[in-house]
Design a protein around this motif. Sequence first.
Motif, PDB file in Angstrom:
ATOM      1  N   ILE A  94       0.955  -1.067  -0.026  1.00  0.00           N
ATOM      2  CA  ILE A  94       0.049  -0.119   0.076  1.00  0.00           C
ATOM      3  C   ILE A  94       0.824   1.296  -0.093  1.00  0.00           C
ATOM      4  N   ALA A  95       2.002   1.212   0.746  1.00  0.00           N
ATOM      5  CA  ALA A  95       3.048   2.311   0.700  1.00  0.00           C
ATOM      6  C   ALA A  95       3.620   2.554  -0.573  1.00  0.00           C
ATOM      7  N   ARG A  96       3.933   1.700  -1.171  1.00  0.00           N
ATOM      8  CA  ARG A  96       4.501   1.667  -2.597  1.00  0.00           C
ATOM      9  C   ARG A  96       3.389   2.001  -3.613  1.00  0.00           C
ATOM     10  N   MET A  97       2.266   1.656  -3.430  1.00  0.00           N
ATOM     11  CA  MET A  97       1.103   1.918  -4.270  1.00  0.00           C
ATOM     12  C   MET A  97       0.955   3.504  -4.313  1.00  0.00           C
ATOM     13  N   SER A  98       0.775   3.747  -2.962  1.00  0.00           N
ATOM     14  CA  SER A  98       0.548   5.313  -2.582  1.00  0.00           C
ATOM     15  C   SER A  98       1.388   6.262  -3.199  1.00  0.00           C
ATOM     16  N   THR A  99       2.912   5.959  -2.938  1.00  0.00           N
ATOM     17  CA  THR A  99       3.814   6.721  -3.666  1.00  0.00           C
ATOM     18  C   THR A  99       3.951   6.727  -5.345  1.00  0.00           C
ATOM     19  N   GLY A 100       3.258   5.753  -5.663  1.00  0.00           N
ATOM     20  CA  GLY A 100       3.354   5.384  -7.218  1.00  0.00           C
ATOM     21  C   GLY A 100       2.285   5.884  -7.828  1.00  0.00           C
ATOM     22  N   GLY A 101       1.347   6.539  -7.083  1.00  0.00           N
ATOM     23  CA  GLY A 101       0.010   6.904  -7.860  1.00  0.00           C
ATOM     24  C   GLY A 101      -0.764   5.674  -8.516  1.00  0.00           C
ATOM     25  N   ALA A 102      -1.246   4.905  -7.554  1.00  0.00           N
ATOM     26  CA  ALA A 102      -2.053   3.638  -8.144  1.00  0.00           C
ATOM     27  C   ALA A 102      -3.398   4.176  -8.258  1.00  0.00           C
ATOM     28  N   ASP A 103      -4.044   3.365  -9.042  1.00  0.00           N
ATOM     29  CA  ASP A 103      -5.352   3.527  -9.150  1.00  0.00           C
ATOM     30  C   ASP A 103      -5.934   3.543  -7.933  1.00  0.00           C
ATOM     31  N   ARG A 104      -7.285   4.330  -7.645  1.00  0.00           N
ATOM     32  CA  ARG A 104      -7.714   4.520  -6.388  1.00  0.00           C
ATOM     33  C   ARG A 104      -8.540   3.249  -5.948  1.00  0.00           C
ATOM     34  N   ALA A 105      -9.198   2.460  -7.172  1.00  0.00           N
ATOM     35  CA  ALA A 105      -9.964   1.430  -6.509  1.00  0.00           C
ATOM     36  C   ALA A 105      -8.995   0.286  -6.213  1.00  0.00           C
ATOM     37  N   LEU A 106      -7.764   0.058  -6.786  1.00  0.00           N
ATOM     38  CA  LEU A 106      -6.841  -0.965  -6.318  1.00  0.00           C
ATOM     39  C   LEU A 106      -6.328  -0.550  -5.042  1.00  0.00           C
ATOM     40  N   MET A 107      -6.338   0.772  -4.639  1.00  0.00           N
ATOM     41  CA  MET A 107      -5.818   1.134  -3.326  1.00  0.00           C
ATOM     42  C   MET A 107      -6.729   0.593  -2.146  1.00  0.00           C
ATOM     43  N   LEU A 108      -8.010   1.057  -2.648  1.00  0.00           N
ATOM     44  CA  LEU A 108      -9.104   0.568  -1.615  1.00  0.00           C
ATOM     45  C   LEU A 108      -9.084  -1.082  -1.631  1.00  0.00           C
ATOM     46  N   ARG A 109      -9.026  -1.617  -2.683  1.00  0.00           N
ATOM     47  CA  ARG A 109      -8.923  -3.174  -2.369  1.00  0.00           C
ATOM     48  C   ARG A 109      -7.884  -3.722  -1.541  1.00  0.00           C
ATOM     49  N   ALA A 110      -6.551  -3.123  -1.863  1.00  0.00           N
ATOM     50  CA  ALA A 110      -5.513  -3.222  -0.858  1.00  0.00           C
ATOM     51  C   ALA A 110      -5.772  -3.257   0.384  1.00  0.00           C
ATOM     52  N   LEU A 111      -6.203  -1.939   0.667  1.00  0.00           N
ATOM     53  CA  LEU A 111      -6.610  -1.571   2.215  1.00  0.00           C
ATOM     54  C   LEU A 111      -7.497  -2.838   2.954  1.00  0.00           C
ATOM     55  N   GLU A 112      -8.365  -3.274   1.988  1.00  0.00           N
ATOM     56  CA  GLU A 112      -9.312  -4.483   2.291  1.00  0.00           C
ATOM     57  C   GLU A 112      -8.465  -5.549   2.729  1.00  0.00           C
ATOM     58  N   GLN A 113      -7.750  -5.895   1.932  1.00  0.00           N
ATOM     59  CA  GLN A 113      -6.855  -7.250   2.151  1.00  0.00           C
ATOM     60  C   GLN A 113      -5.809  -6.857   3.478  1.00  0.00           C
ATOM     61  N   PHE A 114      -5.604  -5.680   3.499  1.00  0.00           N
ATOM     62  CA  PHE A 114      -4.666  -5.422   4.728  1.00  0.00           C
ATOM     63  C   PHE A 114      -5.490  -5.673   6.034  1.00  0.00           C
TER      64      PHE A 114
END
Lengths: 239, 189
Positions: A120-140
């Motif tokens: 999630i940290a890498r995705m955050s700095t890499g400007g990842a897609d918002r939906a993917l970020m939310l899904r990653a947070l769910e996994q976390f």
Amino acid sequence: MDRFDPDIDDLDAARDAVLGSVVRLSADRKRAIRSRVMSTVTRDAMFARARVVFRHAVAAVTVTATLLGGVSYAAARSLPGDPLYSIKRVSEELTLQVLPDGQLQSRFLFTIAVRRANEIARMSTGGADRALMLRALEQFRATTSAAYSGSGSTDETDAAEARLQESVNSAPQPARTQLQKAVEDAGSAGSGHPSVESSPEGEGSGSEASGQEDPSDGSGSGWGEPSVDATGQGGTIRP
Amino acid sequence: MTVLTERHIDRLVAKSIAGDARAFGKLYDEFAERVYAFVRGRVGSTEDAEDVTAVVFLKAWEAIGGYDDRGLPFGAWIFRIARNAVIDSYRRTSRNSDCAPVGDAPDMADGSMPVDESVFIRVRVEETITAMELLTEEQRSVLMLRFVWGFDLKDSAQALGKSEGAVKALQHRAVRSLARLLAEENDDG
């Protein structure tokens, strides 16, 4: 005595003279030399075959290791949305299945939680897609919850929790706030959590989470508050 | 001396390149006598000749992986190895004389002919050996290739690294020189 005809200016005569002067190799001596030569040749040929077999074996192992190692490394570095991410998740699932219930499994769940936090940290700095970020947070959330539900308080699990907290603290904002909240929720829920299921990245659409999110959510995180679908599809993470 | 066809030799060479020891053994069988005959005329003893012959084939085995049949017939290739092995032998032993002792001349007194005749032939052989030793290295090589190895002008040229015309001229000079030397020996006798 009738000496040799000096008039040798003739090809046939020269041939006869030369052939007549040649010292022939007897059959015995020919065999003896052959034995000397062939003992070395046969030994070399045997070693050469062994070298070829060895080279082929080394090449096969190298290629296999390169392919597997390369995939494993690439998979380990993958993020949600990457083609190899499912390999990473399957590998984690398989590991969980073979680990005995108890501390080892709990520690590994914390390890997975650390991975999700780092992703999630890498995705955050890499400007990842918002939906993917939310899904990653769910996994976390799901993983963290599972980790805390199965952990007894031992030195090892305490250390694993500490590593997770370090990962959360090192994440950039706004990810850090979301991660910290998930950890606090999981920690406060204690060990009463049931098995937690999560859907592996790439298999779900991601739209459920984003669809349940209120874009105007005032959490200040910038992501809104995703719902945690504990019964999600796909892979299972359970303590 | 066995005589294999060029095609058969090519197959044996290909197998040898692939590491087939038995195929190389057959190449030895085919060329050993010719190599020995060439070497024996250049080194001082039967033992040295056998050693050098063995060395020739061991060197051939070591180098056969790099042999390219598109350029040089195998016979010419192995002749070159033999020639170089003889030169190396000279260097190692620091012998400048490659005179074969008279006792090493072909033994004709095997009971198949009258003693007088065998003695006569032996004298002729010794005279020829002596005369051959007085030829240049190239002259001896060309006579050996043409008469003992059975090479044609083309293969001889490839073995010696010369043009066919040069080999033809070299052969002519060698024959003339041999004739002159033998005539001189007869005159002296």
